[in-house]
Design an enzyme around this catalytic site. Structure first.
Site, PDB file in Angstrom:
ATOM      1  N   GLU A 153       0.814  -1.219   0.000  1.00  0.00           N
ATOM      2  CA  GLU A 153       0.000   0.000   0.000  1.00  0.00           C
ATOM      3  C   GLU A 153       0.848   1.270   0.000  1.00  0.00           C
ATOM      4  O   GLU A 153       0.405   2.315  -0.485  1.00  0.00           O
ATOM      5  CB  GLU A 153      -0.919   0.019   1.226  1.00  0.00           C
ATOM      6  CG  GLU A 153      -1.993  -1.050   1.243  1.00  0.00           C
ATOM      7  CD  GLU A 153      -3.032  -0.856   0.151  1.00  0.00           C
ATOM      8  OE1 GLU A 153      -3.465   0.289  -0.072  1.00  0.00           O
ATOM      9  OE2 GLU A 153      -3.396  -1.851  -0.490  1.00  0.00           O
ATOM     10  N   GLU A 162      -1.472  10.012   0.507  1.00  0.00           N
ATOM     11  CA  GLU A 162      -1.826   9.763  -0.888  1.00  0.00           C
ATOM     12  C   GLU A 162      -1.131  10.766  -1.787  1.00  0.00           C
ATOM     13  O   GLU A 162      -1.117  11.969  -1.511  1.00  0.00           O
ATOM     14  CB  GLU A 162      -3.343   9.859  -1.045  1.00  0.00           C
ATOM     15  CG  GLU A 162      -3.839   9.570  -2.440  1.00  0.00           C
ATOM     16  CD  GLU A 162      -5.347   9.481  -2.506  1.00  0.00           C
ATOM     17  OE1 GLU A 162      -5.871   9.306  -3.618  1.00  0.00           O
ATOM     18  OE2 GLU A 162      -5.997   9.593  -1.439  1.00  0.00           O
ATOM     19  N   ASN A 200     -14.540   6.900   7.567  1.00  0.00           N
ATOM     20  CA  ASN A 200     -13.525   5.981   8.054  1.00  0.00           C
ATOM     21  C   ASN A 200     -12.662   6.610   9.148  1.00  0.00           C
ATOM     22  O   ASN A 200     -12.283   5.948  10.114  1.00  0.00           O
ATOM     23  CB  ASN A 200     -12.649   5.498   6.903  1.00  0.00           C
ATOM     24  CG  ASN A 200     -13.336   4.457   6.055  1.00  0.00           C
ATOM     25  OD1 ASN A 200     -13.804   3.441   6.570  1.00  0.00           O
ATOM     26  ND2 ASN A 200     -13.429   4.700   4.761  1.00  0.00           N
TER      27      ASN A 200
END
Length: 300
Positions: A153, A162, A200
């Site tokens: 990831e 990100e 989340n």
């Protein structure tokens, strides 16, 4: 680096339910020396008065509602005495993790200095069943599986956030009653499993006892918090799969089921075999470093 968007699909239903998945609770029972340990305490579980949990070799009974309060360090828990075997889990301490610091460095030779080994070991107490459940082999397989997935990831623990900043404004679900108090563009992917979306951050924060909805930046500023969000997903979420990655490893479902739970809708069933195989290759590399077999059912 794979910036998985599975968290939106998993988190949407989860946020709508408005609660973190709780461990199975066991009716209260008085324990004594040599009494079997009841189910291990879980930081994310909700316990009501009379519910019991085992922790650090003792059974404990909740006096009233509690969540994320460690037995032995909070008045809500009454010590029911020492227990033996069963579900009891001794919380990992720095230096006792099944992966040594030298092995961790071998796995991640080019890692970002943010992702410290100390940050990881500090985070382990949030989910004391992680890499402590089952035989020594199973414990090391679970640790290798988690680290292999986070390596995939984050490009080998290189990326903290990100990289595609154009996506940042897209992770605010305005239909949620709590909205996006940190800002519309504040809920981009961060940490070892690249947690994203406001729901989340709220769900992980509620489980961990950290206000990540109002301060999601903690995930990129505090190494232990970052690792805790990865462990939150690993231990409590099923994503597009049918089981948590933790349960997949400790119940012998195999590494392939951890891929399914993390990014199965995009990588499993022939959808992206290259990405899936990269995870498998990392897992096999890491189990080799830890000196244990990789086991069966490696792919999905």
């Amino acid at each position: 680096m794979s910036m998985s968007r599975f968290l939106k699909r998993a988190g949407a239903a989860f946020a709508a339910a408005g609660a973190v998945a709780a461990a199975v609770l066991v009716p209260a029972a008085t324990a004594s020396a040599a009494t079997a340990c009841v189910a291990p305490w879980s930081a994310g579980a909700v316990y009501w008065g009379g519910n019991t949990a085992s922790y650090n070799g003792h059974n404990w009974s909740a006096k009233w509602w509690t969540q994320n309060e460690t037995p032995g360090s909070a008045d809500v828990w009454a010590d029911q005495g020492a227990c033996d075997g069963g579900g009891g889990t001794t919380p990992p301490q720095s230096g006792s993790f099944v992966v040594s610091e030298a092995q961790f460095n071998q796995m991640f030779p080019g890692r970002n200095s943010f992702y410290t080994y100390a940050g990881l070991t500090d985070a382990l107490s949030a989910y004391p069943g992680f890499a402590t459940t089952g035989s020594d082999t199973v414990q090391k397989q679970e640790a290798a599986a988690f680290l292999a997935n986070v390596s995939h990831e984050t490009g080998g623990l290189v990326y903290i956030v990100e990289q595609n900043t154009a996506n940042y404004p897209h992770y605010c679900d305005t239909s949620q009653p709590y909205g996006c108090p940190a800002g519309v563009a504040a809920y981009y992917g961060r940490g070892p499993i690249q947690i994203s979306w406001n729901f989340n951050y709220k769900a992980a924060g509620d489980s961990l006892g950290i206000d990540l909805l109002n301060n999601p930046y903690l995930v990129e500023q505090n190494a232990a918090v970052a690792w805790k969000t990865g462990l939150w997903y690993w231990n409590t979420q099923t994503g597009p799969g049918t089981m948590t990655p933790h349960n997949a490893m400790v119940n012998s479902a195999g590494f392939g089921e951890t891929i399914r739970s993390i990014n199965g809708s995009l990588e499993c069933n022939g959808n992206n075999t290259a990405e899936m195989q990269d995870r498998v290759n990392l897992y096999q590399q890491f189990t080799g470093i830890l000196g244990v077999p990789a086991g069966n059912n490696l792919t999905c």
